[in-house]
Design an enzyme around this catalytic site. Structure first.
Site, PDB file in Angstrom:
ATOM      1  N   GLU A  70     -84.340  -0.381  -2.854  1.00 10.54           N
ATOM      2  CA  GLU A  70     -84.363  -0.928  -4.101  1.00 10.54           C
ATOM      3  C   GLU A  70     -82.801  -1.366  -4.224  1.00 10.54           C
ATOM      4  O   GLU A  70     -82.352  -2.429  -4.868  1.00 10.54           O
ATOM      5  CB  GLU A  70     -84.489   0.058  -5.090  1.00 10.54           C
ATOM      6  CG  GLU A  70     -86.228   0.420  -4.986  1.00 10.54           C
ATOM      7  CD  GLU A  70     -86.329   1.747  -4.369  1.00 10.54           C
ATOM      8  OE1 GLU A  70     -87.172   2.310  -4.709  1.00 10.54           O
ATOM      9  OE2 GLU A  70     -85.671   1.942  -3.254  1.00 10.54           O
ATOM     10  N   MET A 185    -102.206  12.978  41.376  1.00 10.05           N
ATOM     11  CA  MET A 185    -103.098  13.378  42.825  1.00 10.05           C
ATOM     12  C   MET A 185    -103.091  14.895  42.617  1.00 10.05           C
ATOM     13  O   MET A 185    -102.533  15.605  41.973  1.00 10.05           O
ATOM     14  CB  MET A 185    -102.181  12.916  43.818  1.00 10.05           C
ATOM     15  CG  MET A 185    -102.259  11.450  43.815  1.00 10.05           C
ATOM     16  SD  MET A 185    -103.608  10.267  43.579  1.00 10.05           S
ATOM     17  CE  MET A 185    -104.462  10.797  45.128  1.00 10.05           C
ATOM     18  N   LEU A 226     -86.667  12.621  28.843  1.00 12.89           N
ATOM     19  CA  LEU A 226     -87.403  12.657  27.323  1.00 12.89           C
ATOM     20  C   LEU A 226     -86.369  11.987  26.406  1.00 12.89           C
ATOM     21  O   LEU A 226     -86.325  12.276  25.248  1.00 12.89           O
ATOM     22  CB  LEU A 226     -87.771  13.829  27.046  1.00 12.89           C
ATOM     23  CG  LEU A 226     -88.864  14.796  27.779  1.00 12.89           C
ATOM     24  CD1 LEU A 226     -89.333  16.054  27.121  1.00 12.89           C
ATOM     25  CD2 LEU A 226     -90.208  13.834  27.975  1.00 12.89           C
ATOM     26  N   SER A 251     -93.104  29.252  26.693  1.00 14.23           N
ATOM     27  CA  SER A 251     -93.255  30.677  26.180  1.00 14.23           C
ATOM     28  C   SER A 251     -92.461  31.730  26.710  1.00 14.23           C
ATOM     29  O   SER A 251     -92.051  32.878  25.787  1.00 14.23           O
ATOM     30  CB  SER A 251     -94.693  31.073  26.561  1.00 14.23           C
ATOM     31  OG  SER A 251     -95.897  30.255  26.148  1.00 14.23           O
TER      32      SER A 251
END
Length: 392
Positions: A70, A185, A226, A251
């Site tokens: 805005e 695979m 990544l 973990s």
């Protein structure tokens, strides 16, 4: 077109929208998309100012901490048609904010500008706003209509909306598979299943995400970076590329400190339930934030709690690139909002690894149903985008 909405005042509001209204809101939505890769953690918002059926100002939110849509639209109009703002109609894709954050409230800026009317696609789900902006505008004598093209506006910000409404991020899983549904695979070899065009397409999915999530198994087997490997001009941006947060579910902190994921810029978070202090120190020295959570009875990380924690860190949209076990677990926990499948035109055989690890599905009645929203060719591959029908 007509829409019955409930106003923040609790009164029924029957808003009548014209074809012109739809045209100007469509332009505001188009503008909002310009912030697709840059506004994190804020929502993508577009705004148009109109006077005498002509656009006199446009704006969109570009980056967190910078002026909102805005304010940019008002500034654009002031540069061109300063005398016309007081009689303008404002079309905005999200309710103007009513609180002071990194920037002042947009509701007060619109009131000060003296606009005549504000047409809003959807109410802001942020509890800090949640109708207060609309109430302030109406209290100042500005006519407000809400609900025009609401579904299109919601589609701009699925993660922001889900985080505000449910305290969870939007989770999208990306998977690459052969025509017979195989992802690697039997010996683990998986590079590359899909074409360069498909892998380039994934870069844009990464770029629009708040975070990229994977598991320790993928880090150990594939050693991915990544990160987003695009140039600013490929995202139509004049700013440096924003690197999403990299999240590793690990973990017992098996991620080595020399993993490629630590070579790119941007924040890194690891979730664990068992922490060796020496490993923790080595990873923290590489810039990682370690978050520990108690394990589930089966000894795994509590995925819903992980997602809730990420939402507390302003994570809107998570792009998952992980193995069949983690992706399957997210599906079974009903945490997945979207599946993006890249299907390559070859066969990998019955001994190759399957797409998702989903134990316990033994009867046809237990199938997980998907609602396919888009299928298209990407290079020599096909990209399928689907919603799990049970997603919240």
């Amino acid at each position: 077109m007509n829409k019955d909405t409930s106003t923040p005042d609790g009164q029924a509001d029957t808003a009548s929208f014209s074809p012109n209204d739809a045209y100007f809101m469509a332009r505001a939505i188009q503008l909002a998309k310009k912030g697709l890769y840059t506004t994190h953690p804020n929502p993508r918002v577009g705004c148009v100012l109109v006077n005498q059926h002509k656009i006199i100002g446009e704006g969109w939110h570009k980056r967190a901490g910078s002026p909102h849509a805005e304010i940019n639209a008002l500034a654009d109009a002031a540069r061109q048609h300063g005398e016309s703002i007081t009689s303008a109609t404002v079309y905005v894709t999200l309710e103007p904010c009513s609180h002071t954050g990194k920037t002042p409230p947009c509701s007060q800026a619109l009131i000060a500008a003296g606009v005549k009317k504000v047409v809003i696609a959807m109410q802001d789900p942020n509890p800090l706003v949640a109708g207060n902006g609309i109430r302030q505008l109406r209290a100042a004598g500005i006519e407000c209509q809400v609900g025009l093209m609401e579904q299109q506006a919601r589609a701009l910000n699925p993660g922001f909306i889900k985080r505000m409404e449910q305290g969870l991020p939007w989770i999208s899983i990306k998977l690459a598979m052969s025509l017979d549904g195989r992802t690697a695979m039997a010996n683990g070899e998986s590079q590359w299943i899909t074409s360069p065009a498909a892998r380039q397409d994934v870069q844009f999915l990464r770029a629009k995400s708040s975070a990229i999530l994977t598991g320790a198994g993928t880090v150990l087997s594939d050693n991915p970076s990544l990160n987003v490997r695009l140039e600013p001009d490929e995202l139509a941006s004049s700013h440096p590329i924003r690197q999403p947060t990299r999240i590793i579910l690990d973990s017992t902190l098996k991620t080595p400190a020399n993993a490629h994921v630590f070579n790119a810029s941007g924040p890194i978070m690891l979730f664990a339930h068992t922490v060796d202090e020496a490993k923790k120190a080595a990873l923290e020295a590489k810039g990682a934030t370690i978050i520990t959570l108690p394990p589930t009875p089966s000894g795994t990380l509590p995925l819903r709690q992980v997602c809730q924690e990420l939402a507390k860190h302003d994570t809107n949209e998570i792009h998952v690139e992980a193995g069949a076990t983690l992706c399957g677990a997210l599906m079974q926990e009903k945490l997945v909002d979207e599946l993006i499948l890249y299907m390559a035109p070859h066969l990998m055989g019955s001994q190759a690894c399957g797409l998702l690890n989903l134990p316990g599905l033994e009867q046809m009645s237990q199938r997980m149903h998907l609602d396919v929203k888009d299928i298209r060719a990407i290079g020599s591959d096909w990209r399928i985008m689907a919603y799990p029908s049970q997603a919240g």
